[in-house]
Scaffold this motif. Structure first.
Motif, PDB file in Angstrom:
ATOM      1  N   THR A   1       0.905  -1.277   0.081  1.00 35.34           N
ATOM      2  CA  THR A   1       0.163   0.041   0.202  1.00 35.34           C
ATOM      3  C   THR A   1       0.908   1.180   0.044  1.00 35.34           C
ATOM      4  O   THR A   1       1.788   1.483   0.813  1.00 35.34           O
ATOM      5  CB  THR A   1      -1.001  -0.046   1.223  1.00 35.34           C
ATOM      6  OG1 THR A   1      -1.657  -1.051   1.180  1.00 35.34           O
ATOM      7  CG2 THR A   1      -1.775   1.323   1.154  1.00 35.34           C
ATOM      8  N   LEU A   2       0.498   2.110  -0.996  1.00 33.71           N
ATOM      9  CA  LEU A   2       1.236   3.598  -0.724  1.00 33.71           C
ATOM     10  C   LEU A   2       0.211   4.428  -0.551  1.00 33.71           C
ATOM     11  O   LEU A   2      -1.151   4.580  -0.990  1.00 33.71           O
ATOM     12  CB  LEU A   2       1.809   3.735  -2.346  1.00 33.71           C
ATOM     13  CG  LEU A   2       3.263   3.329  -2.670  1.00 33.71           C
ATOM     14  CD1 LEU A   2       3.488   3.682  -4.204  1.00 33.71           C
ATOM     15  CD2 LEU A   2       4.152   4.054  -1.812  1.00 33.71           C
TER      16      LEU A   2
ATOM     17  N   PRO B   1      -8.537  -3.134  -6.647  1.00 31.55           N
ATOM     18  CA  PRO B   1      -8.234  -1.773  -7.466  1.00 31.55           C
ATOM     19  C   PRO B   1      -7.264  -1.266  -7.100  1.00 31.55           C
ATOM     20  O   PRO B   1      -6.729  -0.930  -5.867  1.00 31.55           O
ATOM     21  CB  PRO B   1      -9.626  -1.443  -7.049  1.00 31.55           C
ATOM     22  CG  PRO B   1     -10.525  -2.467  -6.575  1.00 31.55           C
ATOM     23  CD  PRO B   1      -9.566  -3.394  -5.883  1.00 31.55           C
ATOM     24  N   LEU B   2      -6.548  -0.362  -8.023  1.00 35.86           N
ATOM     25  CA  LEU B   2      -5.480   0.372  -7.805  1.00 35.86           C
ATOM     26  C   LEU B   2      -5.590   1.418  -6.898  1.00 35.86           C
ATOM     27  O   LEU B   2      -4.839   1.840  -5.777  1.00 35.86           O
ATOM     28  CB  LEU B   2      -4.957   1.036  -9.225  1.00 35.86           C
ATOM     29  CG  LEU B   2      -3.654   1.784  -9.144  1.00 35.86           C
ATOM     30  CD1 LEU B   2      -2.497   0.783  -8.864  1.00 35.86           C
ATOM     31  CD2 LEU B   2      -3.312   2.473 -10.529  1.00 35.86           C
ATOM     32  N   PHE B   3      -6.715   2.216  -7.029  1.00 32.14           N
ATOM     33  CA  PHE B   3      -7.112   3.233  -5.877  1.00 32.14           C
ATOM     34  C   PHE B   3      -8.160   2.709  -4.702  1.00 32.14           C
ATOM     35  O   PHE B   3      -9.172   2.581  -5.218  1.00 32.14           O
ATOM     36  CB  PHE B   3      -7.748   4.529  -6.655  1.00 32.14           C
ATOM     37  CG  PHE B   3      -6.874   5.140  -7.682  1.00 32.14           C
ATOM     38  CD1 PHE B   3      -5.797   5.987  -7.173  1.00 32.14           C
ATOM     39  CD2 PHE B   3      -7.048   5.089  -9.009  1.00 32.14           C
ATOM     40  CE1 PHE B   3      -5.053   6.710  -8.197  1.00 32.14           C
ATOM     41  CE2 PHE B   3      -6.325   5.900 -10.076  1.00 32.14           C
ATOM     42  CZ  PHE B   3      -5.186   6.573  -9.578  1.00 32.14           C
TER      43      PHE B   3
ATOM     44  N   VAL C   1       5.044  12.461  -8.487  1.00 35.66           N
ATOM     45  CA  VAL C   1       4.718  11.106  -9.764  1.00 35.66           C
ATOM     46  C   VAL C   1       4.650   9.732  -9.197  1.00 35.66           C
ATOM     47  O   VAL C   1       5.873   9.386  -8.751  1.00 35.66           O
ATOM     48  CB  VAL C   1       5.433  11.468 -11.079  1.00 35.66           C
ATOM     49  CG1 VAL C   1       5.092  10.482 -12.103  1.00 35.66           C
ATOM     50  CG2 VAL C   1       5.361  12.806 -11.420  1.00 35.66           C
ATOM     51  N   ILE C   2       3.709   9.105  -9.076  1.00 37.19           N
ATOM     52  CA  ILE C   2       3.608   7.669  -8.852  1.00 37.19           C
ATOM     53  C   ILE C   2       3.643   6.916 -10.063  1.00 37.19           C
ATOM     54  O   ILE C   2       2.893   7.054 -10.855  1.00 37.19           O
ATOM     55  CB  ILE C   2       2.577   7.339  -7.836  1.00 37.19           C
ATOM     56  CG1 ILE C   2       2.434   8.165  -6.539  1.00 37.19           C
ATOM     57  CG2 ILE C   2       2.529   5.707  -7.392  1.00 37.19           C
ATOM     58  CD1 ILE C   2       1.550   9.424  -6.671  1.00 37.19           C
TER      59      ILE C   2
ATOM     60  N   VAL D   1      -4.583   6.494  -1.704  1.00 36.71           N
ATOM     61  CA  VAL D   1      -4.101   5.017  -1.232  1.00 36.71           C
ATOM     62  C   VAL D   1      -4.343   4.089  -2.387  1.00 36.71           C
ATOM     63  O   VAL D   1      -5.230   3.962  -2.773  1.00 36.71           O
ATOM     64  CB  VAL D   1      -5.317   4.601   0.022  1.00 36.71           C
ATOM     65  CG1 VAL D   1      -4.807   3.335   0.686  1.00 36.71           C
ATOM     66  CG2 VAL D   1      -5.536   5.790   1.113  1.00 36.71           C
ATOM     67  N   ILE D   2      -3.012   4.031  -2.667  1.00 38.96           N
ATOM     68  CA  ILE D   2      -2.804   3.103  -3.737  1.00 38.96           C
ATOM     69  C   ILE D   2      -2.611   1.536  -3.570  1.00 38.96           C
ATOM     70  O   ILE D   2      -1.520   1.311  -2.555  1.00 38.96           O
ATOM     71  CB  ILE D   2      -1.818   3.662  -4.749  1.00 38.96           C
ATOM     72  CG1 ILE D   2      -2.064   5.053  -5.431  1.00 38.96           C
ATOM     73  CG2 ILE D   2      -1.206   2.975  -5.864  1.00 38.96           C
ATOM     74  CD1 ILE D   2      -0.949   5.651  -5.941  1.00 38.96           C
TER      75      ILE D   2
END
Length: 693
Positions: free
Chosen positions: A41-42, A65-67, A138-139, A57-58
């Motif tokens: 988790t990012l 799901p990405l988000f 930038v992610i 929350v990525i």
């Protein structure tokens, strides 16, 4: 046997939930941005305003799901705007004709009628990184794959705004490729209650977020569609100009979508942006994707803790409500419109309203001066005399009728005779001329009804007319369309060397999503003309046909900010407009970036500059912008080569005004100019400053 099966399940489970490597070496903890990486988790927090904080929350787990969550604070507390969202991209790949015309600068292509295939872009979540670039973070998540294209997804957040950009950045090795893309956000269980937008009349509309709603293309104003729930709204919209490939018509082609099973490639419910594969059903060139170029297929999201109408108002700020703003000391001018109102309405004896739609469209878009290009293969440029002169008289009367102290409608044509290629004419007052002259006919005559009438038989006559009436001519859509090969083919001709031949016009042809600028084709020509040693200039052109309120005008428009304190009176002529153009005292803009002042050692654009022996020069420029800026570029030439000095502006925040000072050295240079571009590839550029020995 059971032990083996258990071991196999354990291995598969471990692989599915394996830790995705995250590279944080490019991230700098500064400016209020925090990044936490923990167990796939990012969490990214950034200052969305002086009082608000945005949060992404990525989820890097392969089956999630990405988000995981998208949040924004209100009153110091986080509100979840959306959750469990995946970005969705559909890439359509077609074939570019690189042979019949002029390679990648082609416009007369019909990619829509050639074989093409659409693909859902797939994300595999192999690794991730976070990098700081000035005021933005930038992610990057790899890998992305669609057909022969591969790359990564990039998510950018911008300090000072609840703005997020989501892009897949991909390249192919295959030559002769043209593309389009659709994009958006999808979820199996979105927390949106309604989907909202502004209709083309500017009125807010909404429907329930029905998960059983099959995908629907939706016409909107401001290019935006919004998912709204009890805690806020999420607006999805494209880059306002870059996303739209060049067409002859600015029709509103339903540029957003919502629902499930989008194009039978995206199964979940979502909202997003779309392109019409068929375009305006004329020439449909799509977007260039040369081999190995990193095509940036992207869209923007704006987070809001408010209602959809308030969220849309925040989106509209980025384009000044789709209106070119007033800049003191300047008037806006747009050129090259084939509305054909004279032939289709006035001379066709159709009903004429008090004010036609096209006039209202220009006024509502903040255009002060409109230079038309009437009679584009619809009239009688070579006579018979009575028809040609009546058509001109009707054009002049039309322009006079709908011009006033705040708006100038000015006659112009795209004659496409005598010189070669396509070009526009512009006179400072009504002029009567016929594009045909037999040897026994006089060059000029007095007509009892129309007064002075010129007859033009060749390029020598045409130059004489421009000189006699102080007119200007320039190359339309240079190096593409009907001007393929021009002005290069006539750059040594007498008419081109004349000060009556103004230069060329700029429009975003071709589209290429790997470029950080729009229409390098004409910007390169601008530099070439300067190195040819002639003081030519470049104005913005729209090159559009029908002008209607429901059209997507803003995406296809651009303007020239002319240094004029007030508009000339139509009845007295508009010579000041042509003077400012010829002197180069203007800048070109898509509308989001403005350059009210530009000087080099105190001299302005279009002026001549004498340097000290050491060549040192100080450039001072006032900039006004909406989207955060990306870079400025000082461009100069010595008569042979072009030199570029790029200045990083990624530290800028959205909605700024600032005076910048750049020190450079122009020793040995003959000219210099400036370009500025923002995060949505909107931009502005000055005309040249001429450097004396």
């Amino acid at each position: 046997m059971k032990a083996r099966l258990f071991l196999l399940l354990l291995i598969v489970s471990s692989f599915a939930y394996a830790q995705i490597p995250v590279d944080l070496s490019g991230y700098q903890q500064k400016n209020g941005v925090t990044v936490v990486s923990r167990q796939n988790t990012l969490v990214i927090n950034w200052p969305a305003s002086a009082k608000e904080t945005g949060k992404l929350v990525i989820d890097l787990a392969k089956d999630k799901p990405l988000f995981s969550s998208i949040q924004l604070t209100k009153g110091g507390r986080f509100k979840e705007i959306a959750k469990a969202l995946d970005p969705a991209f559909v890439l359509t790949v077609g074939k570019r004709d690189l042979i019949s015309q002029n390679g990648w600068n082609i416009f007369f292509d019909k990619t829509n009628k050639l074989p093409h295939t659409s693909y859902a872009v797939a994300l595999s979540k192999r690794d991730a990184s976070v990098q700081s670039h000035g005021s933005r973070t930038v992610i990057r998540v790899s890998d992305i794959k669609a057909a022969t294209f591969s790359g990564a997804i990039e998510i950018t957040v911008y300090n000072g705004s609840p703005l997020v950009n989501i892009a897949v950045v991909m390249a192919t090795e295959v030559d002769s490729t043209a593309i389009l893309y659709d994009a958006g956000l999808t979820s199996k269980l979105p927390n949106w209650k309604t989907i909202a937008w502004s209709d083309t009349d500017g009125k807010m509309q909404s429907v329930p977020a029905d998960l059983n709603q099959l995908n629907k293309a939706q016409a909107v104003k401001y290019r935006t569609i919004i998912g709204a729930g009890p805690t806020g709204s999420l607006a999805v919209f494209p880059a306002p100009h870059q996303y739209f490939y060049p067409l002859d018509e600015a029709f509103n082609l339903d540029f957003t979508w919502y629902g499930t099973k989008y194009r039978s490639l995206v199964p979940d419910f979502g909202i997003g942006i779309r392109q019409d594969l068929m375009g305006d059903k004329r020439w449909v060139p799509w977007v260039n994707a040369p081999p190995k170029t990193r095509q940036r297929l992207n869209f923007f999201c704006l987070l809001s803790t408010d209602t959809p109408d308030k969220a849309l108002n925040e989106v509209k700020r980025f384009t000044h409500n789709d209106k070119y703003p007033v800049v003191p000391g300047y008037k806006t001018m747009s050129s090259h419109f084939h509305n054909e109102y004279v032939m289709k309405v006035l001379l066709a004896e159709k009903p004429v309203p008090e004010v036609p739609n096209f006039v209202n469209v220009f006024k509502n878009t903040g255009v002060d001066i409109v230079h038309l290009a009437e009679f584009h293969y619809t009239a009688h440029p070579k006579g018979p005399d009575d028809q040609r002169l009546l058509e001109l008289k009707t054009l002049h009367d039309m322009c006079k009728r709908w011009s006033d102290k705040d708006f100038l409608l000015l006659p112009g044509e795209e004659p496409n005779e005598f010189f070669g290629g396509h070009w526009l004419s512009f006179f400072p007052k009504p002029v009567y001329w016929i594009m045909s002259r037999k040897p026994e006919m006089p060059f000029v005559m007095d007509d009892p009804t129309y007064g002075k009438v010129y007859r033009i038989g060749d390029k020598t006559d045409m130059l004489k007319l421009l000189e006699a009436e102080n007119g200007l001519a320039w190359t339309a859509h240079a190096r593409t369309k009907g001007s393929t090969g021009f002005p290069d083919k006539y750059k040594d001709e007498e008419f081109y060397k004349s000060d009556r031949f103004f230069g060329a016009a700029w429009k975003n042809i071709p589209a290429d999503l790997s470029e950080p600028r729009l229409s390098r084709r004409v910007l390169d020509l601008m530099d070439d003309m300067a190195n040819w040693g002639l003081k030519k200039h470049v104005i913005a052109e729209a090159d559009l046909f029908s002008i209607e309120p429901e059209n997507e005008m803003y995406a296809h428009l651009n303007v020239n900010y002319l240094q004029l304190d007030k508009l000339p009176d139509y009845n007295k002529g508009w010579q000041p407009v042509l003077d400012v153009m010829q002197q180069g005292k203007f800048f070109v803009s898509t509308g989001e970036v403005l350059l009210p002042t530009f000087t080099v050692n105190g001299k302005g654009a279009g002026d001549s500059l004498t340097l000290a022996r050491d060549g040192k020069a100080t450039i001072m420029v006032d900039m006004d912008w909406t989207f955060p800026l990306t870079f400025a570029e000082i461009i100069s030439g010595d008569g042979k080569q072009v030199f570029r000095e790029r200045i990083d502006l990624t530290n800028t925040l959205p909605f700024g005004k600032q005076k910048f000072t750049f020190n450079t050295n122009l020793k040995g240079k003959k000219w210099v100019r400036l370009e500025v571009w923002d995060a949505a590839v909107n931009g502005a550029f000055t005309q040249q400053m001429w450097v004396k020995e």
